[in-house]
Design an enzyme around this catalytic site. Structure first.
Site, PDB file in Angstrom:
ATOM      1  N   ARG A 142       0.850  -1.183   0.000  1.00 34.86           N
ATOM      2  CA  ARG A 142       0.000   0.000   0.000  1.00 34.86           C
ATOM      3  C   ARG A 142       0.888   1.235   0.000  1.00 34.86           C
ATOM      4  O   ARG A 142       2.021   1.200   0.488  1.00 34.86           O
ATOM      5  CB  ARG A 142      -0.910  -0.002   1.223  1.00 34.86           C
ATOM      6  CG  ARG A 142      -1.810  -1.234   1.344  1.00 34.86           C
ATOM      7  CD  ARG A 142      -2.559  -1.245   2.668  1.00 34.86           C
ATOM      8  NE  ARG A 142      -3.420  -2.413   2.794  1.00 34.86           N
ATOM      9  CZ  ARG A 142      -3.068  -3.564   3.360  1.00 34.86           C
ATOM     10  NH1 ARG A 142      -1.833  -3.690   3.859  1.00 34.86           N
ATOM     11  NH2 ARG A 142      -3.908  -4.569   3.442  1.00 34.86           N
ATOM     12  N   HIS A 235      -2.843   2.272  -5.913  1.00 35.18           N
ATOM     13  CA  HIS A 235      -3.670   1.087  -5.670  1.00 35.18           C
ATOM     14  C   HIS A 235      -3.850   0.286  -6.948  1.00 35.18           C
ATOM     15  O   HIS A 235      -3.967  -0.947  -6.917  1.00 35.18           O
ATOM     16  CB  HIS A 235      -5.025   1.495  -5.083  1.00 35.18           C
ATOM     17  CG  HIS A 235      -5.613   0.445  -4.197  1.00 35.18           C
ATOM     18  ND1 HIS A 235      -4.997   0.010  -3.048  1.00 35.18           N
ATOM     19  CD2 HIS A 235      -6.761  -0.282  -4.310  1.00 35.18           C
ATOM     20  CE1 HIS A 235      -5.732  -0.937  -2.481  1.00 35.18           C
ATOM     21  NE2 HIS A 235      -6.803  -1.132  -3.221  1.00 35.18           N
ATOM     22  N   ARG A 238      -0.933  -1.895  -7.144  1.00 40.24           N
ATOM     23  CA  ARG A 238      -1.100  -3.017  -6.210  1.00 40.24           C
ATOM     24  C   ARG A 238      -1.998  -4.086  -6.840  1.00 40.24           C
ATOM     25  O   ARG A 238      -1.686  -5.275  -6.800  1.00 40.24           O
ATOM     26  CB  ARG A 238      -1.695  -2.486  -4.911  1.00 40.24           C
ATOM     27  CG  ARG A 238      -1.979  -3.535  -3.827  1.00 40.24           C
ATOM     28  CD  ARG A 238      -2.351  -2.788  -2.547  1.00 40.24           C
ATOM     29  NE  ARG A 238      -3.039  -3.611  -1.574  1.00 40.24           N
ATOM     30  CZ  ARG A 238      -2.442  -4.376  -0.677  1.00 40.24           C
ATOM     31  NH1 ARG A 238      -1.127  -4.454  -0.650  1.00 40.24           N
ATOM     32  NH2 ARG A 238      -3.151  -5.072   0.206  1.00 40.24           N
TER      33      ARG A 238
END
Length: 289
Positions: A142, A235, A238
């Site tokens: 994160r 994100h 990710r």
């Protein structure tokens, strides 16, 4: 009353500063509602909370906002019941709205490779930008976890990074050679230019020498990927990293540990992304497709 509750969230439950701020904002709204309707905190029950949530829905609050408010109230009423303020805890009777789980937006492997291959890093901020994006994509951490990394968290002998995630849970994540090379370039030619006596052990630094902030890290990601025509945020990187691991044959349990998810349910959303690749392969290859 909120001050000791905030200490409880941080000290006992290990909630992040971001979560604590969100919960306190929600609870201030709840306490204002109680005051407007002429009730005391000791009278807090399911009907009062539902009335407050109904007002939020009528004002246009999203499902995610309502779910966060329910989580904040549950933690608060559990704490108040433990402290003897409430005779019973109404929290377990509060239903959280079902979330619409949308498929994450991800880069494909070619987009990610092309965007990183086109990166030209010379100035300290460019070196940091490249290292930030490579590290996010390599580790799937994160953005807040990335900004919290210290110099000693990078283990060059084992090619790993030590990450402290939600709830202060620690995990070790492998890092690939491209990300390590980008980190080496940042540490050699970027960080020394920005470091001050107040920089401390932070791995990534802002332009003033302090620890890199989450907002600036997001801007770095958008700047580098946007310039390559593959714009997405931290994100999104990710999501991309997890999806590419699954596409490459990694099992769901390994990806769960890699991402630092407490429950496999959080990781299962990535199977919906990878199943699209499976369908394509099936349609092209199976004789009875």
């Amino acid at each position: 009353m909120l001050e000791p509750f905030a200490a409880h969230l941080t000290g006992e439950l290990g909630r992040s500063p971001h979560t604590v701020r969100g919960y306190l904002a929600d609870l201030r709204s709840l306490l204002a509602h109680l005051e407007e309707t002429g009730h005391e905190v000791a009278e807090l029950d399911v009907l009062l909370v539902r009335g407050w949530l109904s007002r939020a829905r009528a004002a246009g609050a999203s499902r995610a906002t309502i779910a966060r408010r329910v989580a904040a109230v549950r933690a608060f009423t559990r704490y108040l019941h433990r402290e003897g303020v409430l005779a019973t805890d109404p929290g377990p009777r509060l239903a959280s709205p079902a979330q619409r789980r949308s498929l994450p937006t991800v880069l494909d492997e070619r987009q990610a490779a092309d965007a990183l291959a086109e990166c030209v890093a010379q100035s300290p901020t460019e070196l940091r930008r490249h290292a930030v994006v490579e590290t996010l994509y390599a580790t799937g951490v994160r953005v807040a976890e990335l900004c919290a990394l210290d110099l000693e968290d990078v283990d060059r002998e084992r090619n790993t990074v030590r990450v402290v995630g939600k709830g202060d849970k620690e995990r070790t994540v492998p890092v690939g050679v491209p990300a390590l090379d980008a980190l080496d370039a940042w540490l050699a030619g970027g960080r020394p230019e920005l470091a001050t006596t107040a920089s401390g052990p932070a791995l990534f630094l802002g332009t003033r020498g302090g620890r890199l902030g989450v907002r600036r890290a997001r801007e770095d990601v958008h700047a580098l990927l946007g310039a390559a025509g593959a714009d997405c945020g931290p994100h999104g990187l990710r999501h991309s990293a997890a999806t590419h691991l699954l596409n490459g044959g990694a099992d769901l349990r390994s990806v769960q540990e890699y991402l630092g998810h407490a429950s496999p349910r959080s990781t299962q959303v990535y199977t919906h992304v990878s199943v699209e690749r499976l369908r394509d392969t099936y349609r092209r290859a199976h004789p009875r497709a």
